[in-house]
Design an enzyme around this catalytic site. Structure first.
Site, PDB file in Angstrom:
ATOM      1  N   GLU A  57      15.559 -74.398  54.803  1.00 46.28           N
ATOM      2  CA  GLU A  57      16.166 -75.491  55.554  1.00 46.28           C
ATOM      3  C   GLU A  57      17.296 -76.154  54.756  1.00 46.28           C
ATOM      4  O   GLU A  57      18.358 -76.466  55.308  1.00 46.28           O
ATOM      5  CB  GLU A  57      15.111 -76.544  55.910  1.00 46.28           C
ATOM      6  N   ALA A 163      -0.496 -41.515  50.798  1.00 50.31           N
ATOM      7  CA  ALA A 163       0.333 -40.431  51.319  1.00 50.31           C
ATOM      8  C   ALA A 163      -0.596 -39.275  51.644  1.00 50.31           C
ATOM      9  O   ALA A 163      -1.517 -38.972  50.881  1.00 50.31           O
ATOM     10  CB  ALA A 163       1.384 -40.008  50.293  1.00 50.31           C
ATOM     11  N   THR A 205      -8.231 -41.823  40.105  1.00 46.09           N
ATOM     12  CA  THR A 205      -6.777 -41.679  40.139  1.00 46.09           C
ATOM     13  C   THR A 205      -6.198 -41.692  38.736  1.00 46.09           C
ATOM     14  O   THR A 205      -5.288 -40.918  38.409  1.00 46.09           O
ATOM     15  CB  THR A 205      -6.151 -42.810  40.979  1.00 46.09           C
ATOM     16  N   ASP A 209      -4.269 -38.321  37.703  1.00 47.44           N
ATOM     17  CA  ASP A 209      -2.807 -38.397  37.724  1.00 47.44           C
ATOM     18  C   ASP A 209      -2.191 -39.076  36.507  1.00 47.44           C
ATOM     19  O   ASP A 209      -0.991 -38.938  36.277  1.00 47.44           O
ATOM     20  CB  ASP A 209      -2.345 -39.148  38.984  1.00 47.44           C
ATOM     21  N   LEU A 213       1.789 -46.827  37.222  1.00 43.20           N
ATOM     22  CA  LEU A 213       1.479 -47.951  38.116  1.00 43.20           C
ATOM     23  C   LEU A 213       2.383 -49.154  37.865  1.00 43.20           C
ATOM     24  O   LEU A 213       1.946 -50.303  37.940  1.00 43.20           O
ATOM     25  CB  LEU A 213       0.003 -48.373  37.967  1.00 43.20           C
ATOM     26  N   ARG A 216       9.563 -50.230  39.257  1.00 45.27           N
ATOM     27  CA  ARG A 216      10.708 -49.503  38.714  1.00 45.27           C
ATOM     28  C   ARG A 216      12.026 -49.794  39.410  1.00 45.27           C
ATOM     29  O   ARG A 216      13.071 -49.324  38.975  1.00 45.27           O
ATOM     30  CB  ARG A 216      10.444 -47.989  38.801  1.00 45.27           C
TER      31      ARG A 216
END
Length: 375
Positions: A57, A163, A205, A209, A213, A216
């Site tokens: 505002e 994914a 995970t 992998d 985390l 970037r």
């Protein structure tokens, strides 16, 4: 002019688009946009750019004054959230609106913050400003899930993200998952991290992998909080995420002083809980100031949040791959639902294309209604 008239809708939609320009830097404040209109023309607009800075505002009022002093006299202010009525990091916006001589305020939704909660509207009405509220309320809440969930439900907002292939697999039968998604879709995922205070995964995970985390893209300020659910404390002290600057919290049920000490020496905070389950983890994160969590865990982690009913949004990257395999992991593990009628549904589903992938996003059914009842 009645609320909901096309011109009101048009200006409110413009204010909502402006609000999203501040999506990466306003937390824990809400994203707010404002448009100032007089005699049918926009004379000023603004958005809350970052926490601690001027609210939307005030930005709109300053823009109008810069072009013509006193231009806001008799104008209509379109704003996505109730103007604040208290002193926080900045003075009350309601007072600035009144002082500028604005005649009418059209807002999407009230502010659930107990320090505001209708007081901003009341102050405006007491000063003779016409106030109308309620148009596009659900849209205003959706762009501010972290703010509304934290204020209304007293926990961080939770977004589940994964994914998967077209046949619903998040990895091959051999466990290979890099990369199911396209480069364009992965960029979308990285931008999602910029919007959240914390990212959460399961230890599976981490072991499979070894992810960083991290953030970037550089849109948000500071590092993201990395959270690992690790009941048996299997996270290695050499994990790549511990080599990246920023807080790491590992929740465990294990009593292993030696492993805990090694992880602490590597930079992690090891938190022991009687049971590592969503409600307990979110409670502690909320106490630490975390207002939004992005869950990028495996199927069991996602399933634990779904089974508990503790999630607000879901985003799925569907890649044009067919992986197959009865034993290939899927996005939701756990016990599952025996009856379709018991399965949770999403609402307000949106579909976008990123490269060859399709991005589906939606909200937990009933989420918006639950939050709107508090405004």
């Amino acid at each position: 002019m009645a609320l909901g008239y096309p011109i009101d809708q048009r200006h409110l939609r413009r204010a909502l688009r402006l609000a999203l320009l501040g999506r990466y830097r306003t937390a824990p404040n809400p994203r707010v946009g404002a448009v100032l209109v007089r005699d049918g023309a926009i004379i000023g607009e603004g958005w809350h750019r970052e926490v601690g800075g001027p609210h939307a505002e005030v930005e709109a009022l300053r823009a109008s004054a810069a072009s013509s002093p006193g231009a806001a006299q008799g104008a209509t202010l379109y704003v996505t959230l109730e103007p604040c009525s208290h002193f926080g990091r900045t003075p009350p916006c309601a007072d600035a609106v009144i002082a500028a001589g604005v005649a009418r305020v059209v807002a999407c939704v009230g502010d659930p913050n107990p320090q505001v909660a209708g007081q901003g509207f009341a102050r405006l009405r007491d000063a003779g400003v016409e106030v109308e509220v309620g148009s596009l309320a659900a849209d205003a809440v959706r762009i501010n899930l972290p703010f509304f969930v934290s204020q209304v439900l007293g926990r961080p907002s939770v977004a589940l993200k994964w994914a998967m292939s077209l046949d619903g697999k998040i990895a091959t039968v051999a466990g290979e998952s890099r990369w199911i998604s396209s480069p364009q879709a992965r960029k979308t995922s990285l931008l999602l991290r910029e919007e959240h205070d914390a990212i959460l995964v399961g230890v599976g995970t981490v072991l499979a992998d070894d992810p960083r985390l991290d953030r970037r893209v550089g849109r948000a300020k500071g590092p993201i909080v990395r959270v690992v659910l690790d009941r048996r404390l299997r996270t290695p002290a050499s994990a790549q995420m511990l080599q990246v600057k920023g807080p790491v919290m590992i929740f465990t049920e294990a009593e292993d002083g030696e492993k805990s000490a090694a992880l602490a020496a590597a930079g992690a905070e090891v938190v022991r809980l009687a049971a590592v389950e969503p409600a307990a983890v979110l409670k502690m994160l909320f106490e630490r100031g975390v207002r939004s969590v992005l869950v990028e865990g495996g199927g069991e982690v996602h399933a634990s949040f779904v089974a508990a009913g503790i999630y607000d949004a879901v985003q799925v990257d569907v890649a044009p791959l067919l992986l197959g395999g009865a034993s290939a992991p899927t996005p939701l593990g756990g016990a599952g639902f025996a009856r379709l009628a018991a399965a949770p549904r999403l609402e307000r589903v949106e579909v976008k294309r990123r490269g060859e992938d399709v991005i589906l996003s939606g909200l937990r059914a009933g989420c918006l209604d639950e939050l709107l009842r508090a405004t």
